[in-house]
Design an enzyme around this catalytic site. Structure first.
Site, short mmCIF file in Angstrom:
data_model
loop_
_atom_site.label_atom_id
_atom_site.label_comp_id
_atom_site.label_asym_id
_atom_site.label_seq_id
_atom_site.Cartn_x
_atom_site.Cartn_y
_atom_site.Cartn_z
N TYR A 1 0.84 -1.21 0.00
CA TYR A 1 0.00 0.00 0.00
C TYR A 1 0.87 1.26 0.00
O TYR A 1 0.62 2.21 -0.75
CB TYR A 1 -0.90 -0.05 1.24
CG TYR A 1 -1.95 1.03 1.35
CD1 TYR A 1 -3.15 0.92 0.66
CD2 TYR A 1 -1.76 2.13 2.18
CE1 TYR A 1 -4.14 1.89 0.79
CE2 TYR A 1 -2.75 3.10 2.33
CZ TYR A 1 -3.93 2.98 1.63
OH TYR A 1 -4.90 3.94 1.76
N LYS B 1 0.94 4.09 -2.89
CA LYS B 1 0.57 5.47 -2.60
C LYS B 1 1.72 6.44 -2.87
O LYS B 1 1.50 7.59 -3.27
CB LYS B 1 0.10 5.59 -1.14
CG LYS B 1 -1.23 4.88 -0.86
CD LYS B 1 -2.35 5.37 -1.77
CE LYS B 1 -3.72 4.95 -1.28
NZ LYS B 1 -4.80 5.41 -2.20
#
Length: 257
Positions: free
Chosen positions: A158, A162
């Protein structure tokens, strides 16, 4: 929630992952600002619920079921939106998933799922709509990053996705600026959503306890809510934000990055 008084001047916006949480709040806010909003989500039934709340308030919206990581699906979705709602010139790449795990336990599937939804999905959606924006001479691309881009234990996938969105955003700003298109990223801190509630459950904590713990580390002494992000995106999508591009705005109740 009032529709634009001049429908012929109304712009069409697409919000991905808009069936709940931050995406739903953004869709509702952009509709209140006078946009026609495509509420795009893997779960079209849940997206329709958001559409109903918008139309009941006098706004204009369309539910679209699509997997943002599927190129054919994205193409069909954007064609449908263009035909039924209008030429999309605002895009909010919000669709996201978590597949948290410590690195030594993380599977390749968990890694790929995070990359496919966040990065591939944002790429495919943006590539599909940028032609409409450049032809219109106006565009607003807003990508959802996260404070996790700065690193977060158990989120190697993640966090990498991001952080990747930030580089993607800055490159879009360089390539598309001369066509009247801006690109910015919003990086939320702890926001009270179903996703963070699920995180608490995975950690074996009560959600209220997790929120209290998070708030203790936030200078404004509270956790965020989806409307905090919706307000920020409303500004970045506006006419008045035309000189703001390539930026990453941390909306986290205090200084980050």
């Amino acid at each position: 929630m009032n529709a634009s008084p001049h429908p012929e001047h109304r712009r069409t916006a697409i919000v991905t992952g808009a069936a709940r949480g931050i995406g739903a709040a953004v869709a509702q806010r952009l509709a209140a600002d006078g946009h026609a909003v495509a509420v795009l989500d893997l779960d079209e039934v849940a997206a329709q619920y958001v559409v109903d709340t918008i139309t009941q308030g006098g706004g204009t919206a369309l539910a679209v079921g699509a997997d943002v990581s599927n190129g054919t699906g994205v193409e069909k979705a954007v064609d449908k939106i263009t035909t039924e709602l209008g030429v999309p010139v605002v895009l909010v790449n919000n669709a996201g998933v978590t597949r948290d795990n410590l690195l030594f336990k993380m599977s390749a599937t968990e890694w790929d799922t995070a990359m496919n939804v966040h990065l591939r999905g944002s790429f495919l959606m943006t590539r599909e709509v940028q032609g409409h924006m450049t032809q219109a001479g106006f565009g607003r691309i807003i990508n959802l990053s996260s404070v996790s881009a700065l690193g977060n234990r158990g989120q190697a996938n993640y966090a990498a996705a991001k952080a990747g969105l930030q580089g993607f955003t800055k490159t879009l700003a360089l390539e598309l600026g001369k066509f009247g298109v801006t690109a910015n990223a919003v990086a939320p801190g702890f926001i009270e959503t179903e996703m963070t509630a699920a995180t608490a459950e995975r950690m074996g904590m009560k959600f209220d306890d997790l929120k209290k713990r998070a708030a203790a580390d936030i200078p404004v002494a509270r956790v965020g809510v989806p409307d905090d992000i919706a307000h920020t995106i409303s500004f970045l999508a506006s006419e008045g934000a035309g000189f703001v591009s390539g930026q990453v705005l941390y909306v986290a109740g205090g200084p980050k990055a």
